[in-house]
Write an enzyme that holds these catalytic residues in place. Structure first.
Site, PDB file in Angstrom:
ATOM      1  N   MET A   2     -16.818  61.912 -12.407  1.00 12.03           N
ATOM      2  CA  MET A   2     -16.988  61.838 -13.852  1.00 12.03           C
ATOM      3  C   MET A   2     -15.680  61.718 -14.636  1.00 12.03           C
ATOM      4  SD  MET A   2     -15.753  65.049 -14.661  1.00 12.03           S
ATOM      5  CE  MET A   2     -16.204  65.191 -16.378  1.00 12.03           C
ATOM      6  N   TYR A   3     -14.524  61.864 -13.987  1.00 11.73           N
ATOM      7  CA  TYR A   3     -13.264  61.703 -14.710  1.00 11.73           C
ATOM      8  C   TYR A   3     -13.133  60.250 -15.190  1.00 11.73           C
ATOM      9  CZ  TYR A   3     -11.670  66.110 -12.517  1.00 11.73           C
ATOM     10  OH  TYR A   3     -11.533  67.411 -12.086  1.00 11.73           O
ATOM     11  N   SER A   4     -12.976  60.092 -16.477  1.00 14.38           N
ATOM     12  CA  SER A   4     -12.908  58.755 -17.088  1.00 14.38           C
ATOM     13  C   SER A   4     -14.111  57.899 -16.706  1.00 14.38           C
ATOM     14  CB  SER A   4     -11.611  58.027 -16.713  1.00 14.38           C
ATOM     15  OG  SER A   4     -10.490  58.652 -17.288  1.00 14.38           O
ATOM     16  N   ASN A   5     -15.261  58.579 -16.466  1.00 14.95           N
ATOM     17  CA  ASN A   5     -16.501  57.882 -16.106  1.00 14.95           C
ATOM     18  C   ASN A   5     -16.287  56.886 -14.965  1.00 14.95           C
ATOM     19  OD1 ASN A   5     -18.658  58.914 -17.895  1.00 14.95           O
ATOM     20  ND2 ASN A   5     -17.237  58.268 -19.495  1.00 14.95           N
ATOM     21  N   LYS A  22     -15.533  64.802  -6.370  1.00 14.73           N
ATOM     22  CA  LYS A  22     -16.537  65.810  -6.722  1.00 14.73           C
ATOM     23  C   LYS A  22     -17.812  65.153  -7.214  1.00 14.73           C
ATOM     24  CE  LYS A  22     -12.753  68.639  -8.571  1.00 14.73           C
ATOM     25  NZ  LYS A  22     -11.884  67.505  -8.977  1.00 14.73           N
TER      26      LYS A  22
END
Length: 341
Positions: free
Chosen positions: A58-61, A86
């Site tokens: 989910m980091y920066s989608n 993750k």
């Protein structure tokens, strides 16, 4: 660079893990660096011997995984690199959406969580974005209250048996929840967690009550996030002006302002600064060295400048005496539990 086993596994990791959340798309959060800006920092980390890289879907989608995979392929031999990602939160189509902030009812069904359905889709999507055949460490980003832990543990076991992950890890939760998950894995012959990525630093030590002792006793690697308390321990925050800071992240960090601004926290920073001056090193080096002295395997280091990598790696050579550790810890006062959700 020093290398150690990740918990009771045979996999060797550098004592510093480069956190890849900082790299991706500034559309997601304004302090994020794009691929071009990330490249020299990543290259410097590899030059100094860092072989452990942590990201999340989910980091920066998803853009952080794409950048991570590209840089790993460019600068590392795959068999030497340790790549961690993750699963839990949704990866949204709109690059500006910060998915952890979304209420569950605003996320399309089955696009988040730790169900078998979501895990099996998420691992394949992560591998596609990373451009890798497998990840070395597949971590649950938090617990999913809507999915039985038995379902999650069996699905993660199947991911490992399918060859898509070598090991599995967990992140912030209550210690009893982690014990339950490990017990279920042993009871059913499933793959257990080998690492715990929890919230731990000099101004947030609540994990010393139960989680850290359990992990140290059972051979689970501690790889904490926010080792500098989101930069607070670097000494770049002010009692008088909480919106002032040395970086864009510091100036816009609501979480840090909510949790790291007790009077005792500033007293700890002053102790760190005093010891750093005596040692002719930086605050960051002292804060990292303290963590390494407390049994941490590898703190997750976020770096927006190459010099910050130099600081982190230099910390692995600093040995703190018992009296120095006591000085750093003396002003600590308990905090509300932060980070389990």
């Amino acid at each position: 660079m020093q290398y150690v086993n990740l918990g009771r596994t045979g996999m060797r990791v550098s004592r510093i893990c480069l956190g890849m959340m900082t790299y991706g798309s500034p559309l997601w959060r304004e302090w994020i660096l794009d691929e071009a800006a990330a490249r020299p920092i990543f290259r410097r980390a590899v030059e100094l011997g860092v072989n452990f890289f942590d990201t999340a879907d989910m980091y920066s989608n998803g853009e952080s995984e794409r950048v991570t995979g590209k840089l790993v392929r460019e600068f590392c031999r795959r068999e030497e690199a340790v790549v961690a990602t993750k699963v839990l939160y949704p990866v949204m189509d709109d690059p500006t959406v910060d998915s952890p902030m979304l209420p569950v009812d605003k996320v399309p069904p089955n696009r988040r969580g730790l169900s078998r359905k979501h895990i099996m889709v998420a691992i394949d999507e992560s591998l596609q974005r990373l451009g890798l055949d497998y990840v070395d460490l597949y971590q649950i980003h938090r617990l999913d209250p809507l999915t039985p832990i038995e379902e999650t543990m069996e699905a993660l076991h199947d991911v490992v048996k399918a060859g898509k992950a070598r090991y599995i890890g967990a992140s912030s939760m209550w210690a009893w929840q982690f014990v339950q998950a490990q017990h279920l894995a042993r009871e059913h012959g499933w793959t257990p967690f080998v690492s715990m990525q929890n919230h731990y630093n000099l101004v947030y030590r609540e994990e010393e009550r139960e989680m850290n002792p359990y992990c140290l006793r059972t051979g689970v690697a501690l790889i904490p996030w926010s080792p500098l308390a989101r930069g607070f321990l670097a000494g770049n925050r002010s009692r008088e002006d909480q919106a002032r800071g040395a970086t864009t992240r510091a100036r816009t960090d609501e979480l840090a302002r909510r949790f790291y601004y007790q009077e005792s926290d500033f007293a700890i920073v002053e102790a760190v600064s005093a010891l750093a001056a005596e040692r002719s090193v930086t605050n960051a080096q002292i804060a990292y060295a303290w963590l390494l002295a407390k049994g941490v395997t590898a703190p997750i280091v976020g770096a927006s400048k190459a010099a910050q990598i130099d600081d982190a790696v230099a910390a692995t050579g600093i040995m703190l005496g018992d009296d120095e550790v006591a000085r750093l810890e003396a002003a600590y006062r308990p905090h509300p539990v932060i980070g389990h959700r």
